[in-house]
Design a protein around this motif. Structure first.
Motif, short mmCIF file in Angstrom:
data_model
loop_
_atom_site.label_atom_id
_atom_site.label_comp_id
_atom_site.label_asym_id
_atom_site.label_seq_id
_atom_site.Cartn_x
_atom_site.Cartn_y
_atom_site.Cartn_z
N GLN A 6 52.19 29.35 49.00
CA GLN A 6 53.57 29.73 49.34
C GLN A 6 53.60 30.60 50.60
O GLN A 6 54.45 30.43 51.48
N LYS A 7 52.65 31.54 50.68
CA LYS A 7 52.59 32.40 51.87
C LYS A 7 52.45 31.55 53.14
O LYS A 7 53.13 31.78 54.14
N ALA A 8 51.56 30.56 53.08
CA ALA A 8 51.29 29.73 54.27
C ALA A 8 52.50 28.89 54.63
O ALA A 8 52.85 28.76 55.81
N GLY A 35 47.37 41.16 57.07
CA GLY A 35 47.35 40.78 55.66
C GLY A 35 47.29 39.28 55.48
O GLY A 35 47.25 38.51 56.45
N SER A 36 47.33 38.87 54.21
CA SER A 36 47.13 37.46 53.88
C SER A 36 48.39 36.62 54.10
O SER A 36 48.33 35.39 53.95
N THR A 37 49.53 37.25 54.44
CA THR A 37 50.72 36.50 54.84
C THR A 37 50.83 36.49 56.37
O THR A 37 51.20 35.46 56.96
N ALA A 38 50.51 37.63 56.97
CA ALA A 38 50.53 37.68 58.44
C ALA A 38 49.51 36.69 59.01
O ALA A 38 49.77 36.06 60.05
N ALA A 96 54.81 41.81 53.64
CA ALA A 96 55.34 42.99 52.95
C ALA A 96 54.77 43.05 51.54
O ALA A 96 54.30 42.04 51.01
N ASP A 97 54.81 44.25 50.96
CA ASP A 97 54.40 44.40 49.56
C ASP A 97 55.60 44.25 48.62
O ASP A 97 55.47 43.67 47.55
N GLU A 98 56.74 44.81 49.03
CA GLU A 98 57.98 44.63 48.26
C GLU A 98 59.17 44.66 49.23
O GLU A 98 59.14 45.37 50.23
N ILE A 106 58.56 47.90 51.45
CA ILE A 106 57.32 48.69 51.31
C ILE A 106 56.21 47.89 51.95
O ILE A 106 56.04 46.69 51.67
N LYS A 107 55.44 48.57 52.82
CA LYS A 107 54.28 47.96 53.45
C LYS A 107 53.10 48.93 53.38
O LYS A 107 53.28 50.11 53.13
N GLY A 108 51.91 48.41 53.65
CA GLY A 108 50.73 49.28 53.70
C GLY A 108 49.68 48.96 52.67
O GLY A 108 48.67 49.65 52.59
N GLY A 109 49.92 47.88 51.90
CA GLY A 109 48.91 47.47 50.92
C GLY A 109 47.57 47.18 51.57
O GLY A 109 46.52 47.35 50.96
N ARG A 115 50.22 51.43 62.25
CA ARG A 115 50.40 50.58 63.43
C ARG A 115 51.45 49.51 63.17
O ARG A 115 52.14 49.06 64.09
N GLU A 116 51.60 49.12 61.91
CA GLU A 116 52.67 48.16 61.58
C GLU A 116 54.04 48.77 61.85
O GLU A 116 54.95 48.10 62.35
N LYS A 117 54.19 50.07 61.53
CA LYS A 117 55.50 50.69 61.78
C LYS A 117 55.72 50.92 63.26
O LYS A 117 56.83 50.81 63.77
N THR A 133 57.16 36.57 44.99
CA THR A 133 56.75 37.68 44.11
C THR A 133 57.06 39.04 44.73
O THR A 133 57.05 40.05 44.05
N LYS A 134 57.32 39.06 46.04
CA LYS A 134 57.54 40.33 46.74
C LYS A 134 59.01 40.79 46.66
O LYS A 134 59.33 41.91 47.06
N ILE A 135 59.88 39.90 46.22
CA ILE A 135 61.31 40.21 46.21
C ILE A 135 61.64 40.96 44.91
O ILE A 135 61.44 40.43 43.82
C1 5RP Z 1 49.25 45.61 55.33
C2 5RP Z 1 50.59 45.22 54.83
C3 5RP Z 1 50.75 43.82 54.34
O1 5RP Z 1 51.76 43.21 55.08
C4 5RP Z 1 51.14 43.87 52.87
O2 5RP Z 1 50.18 44.62 52.17
C5 5RP Z 1 51.24 42.47 52.29
O3 5RP Z 1 49.97 41.91 52.24
P1 5RP Z 1 49.73 40.38 51.89
O4 5RP Z 1 50.46 39.58 52.92
O5 5RP Z 1 48.23 40.23 51.96
O6 5RP Z 1 50.27 40.12 50.52
O7 5RP Z 1 51.53 45.97 54.81
O8 5RP Z 1 49.19 46.98 55.60
#
Ligand code: 5RP
Length: 239
Positions: A6-8, A35-38, A96-98, A106-109, A115-117, A133-135
């Protein structure tokens, strides 16, 4: 469909839609998240460069990980401080995480929130790619908010965060003894509340604590959020 499939799908659809609407264009300056979505978003961007759709794209990356990915994909990387970038980007795309209903994030997982901000808050347009799942409905009680701190200030920062009602957990390394050290040489607290919080208010309150470098609430540059609905259709949500 798995979460990573789904991310891809959402990431590629977002890149193509942004190209179609002229928001990703030749010669642009683009911030690339972590991250794995970026990652699939960056890979798809590289494809559209390779097929000749985009030329002369200049990237600013948010982590060593994304730097390495851009090196592999031959996407030219610059610093925010380079004259050619001038401290401002046309668009930033990230995961994003949520994400709440107001597109607060929320980011930073992945420990790259600082640097993202920097790129997100210095971009004309901010885009988040989020699998379903992030929504979420509210922020603060689910995914623990990452807070980047100066290690020397850990104890007073935790006391100040406790006073804001948060429980704090020092992020520990995996296959590395002791705390995670960010790409900027700092440490991370992951914090959580018993009740939902106002993310805009908390973003400012947390950043006013001496010893906090930055926190993972992103509320000031409202993103367009690409996600997938129940009918597996990719949608772009704006508030
Ligand atoms: C990294 C982030 C990521 O965007 C966030 O953790 C989501 O990660 P993923 O795309 O792997 O689920 O904020 O600092």
């Amino acid at each position: 469909m798995t979460q990573s499939e789904q991310k891809a799908i959402v990431a590629s659809a977002a890149i193509d839609a942004l190209i179609e609407h002229g928001e990703i264009f030749s010669g642009m300056k683009i911030g690339l998240g972590t991250g794995s979505t970026a990652e699939p978003a960056v890979r798809h961007l590289a494809k559209r460069i390779a097929d000749g759709t985009l030329k002369d794209v200049k990237a600013v990356v948010t982590s060593f990980g994304t730097q390495n990915l851009c090196e592999e994909l031959e996407i030219p990387v610059f610093s925010m401080n380079d004259k050619i970038i001038g401290g401002h980007l046309d668009l930033t795309i990230d995961g994003a995480d949520e994400v709440d209903p107001f597109n607060n994030v929320i980011k930073g997982g992945g420990a790259a929130l600082l640097r993202e901000k920097i790129v997100a808050y210095n971009s004309s347009k901010f885009v988040i790619v989020a699998d379903s799942t992030k929504i979420v409905k509210t922020l603060g009680t689910g995914f623990r908010l990452p807070v980047e701190i100066i290690g020397e200030a850990r104890v007073p920062v935790i006391a100040a965060l406790n006073a804001l009602g948060a429980e704090c957990f020092l992020r520990e390394g995996v296959r590395k003894c002791g705390p995670v050290i960010t790409d900027n040489g700092n440490q991370l607290l992951d914090i959580v509340w018993k009740e939902p919080v106002d993310p805009a208010e908390m973003e400012d309150k947390i950043n006013s604590i001496v010893g906090v470098v930055e926190n993972g609430f992103f509320t000031k540059n409202k993103p367009t959020v690409f996600t997938m609905n129940e009918d597996t259709k990719v949608i772009a949500r704006q508030v």
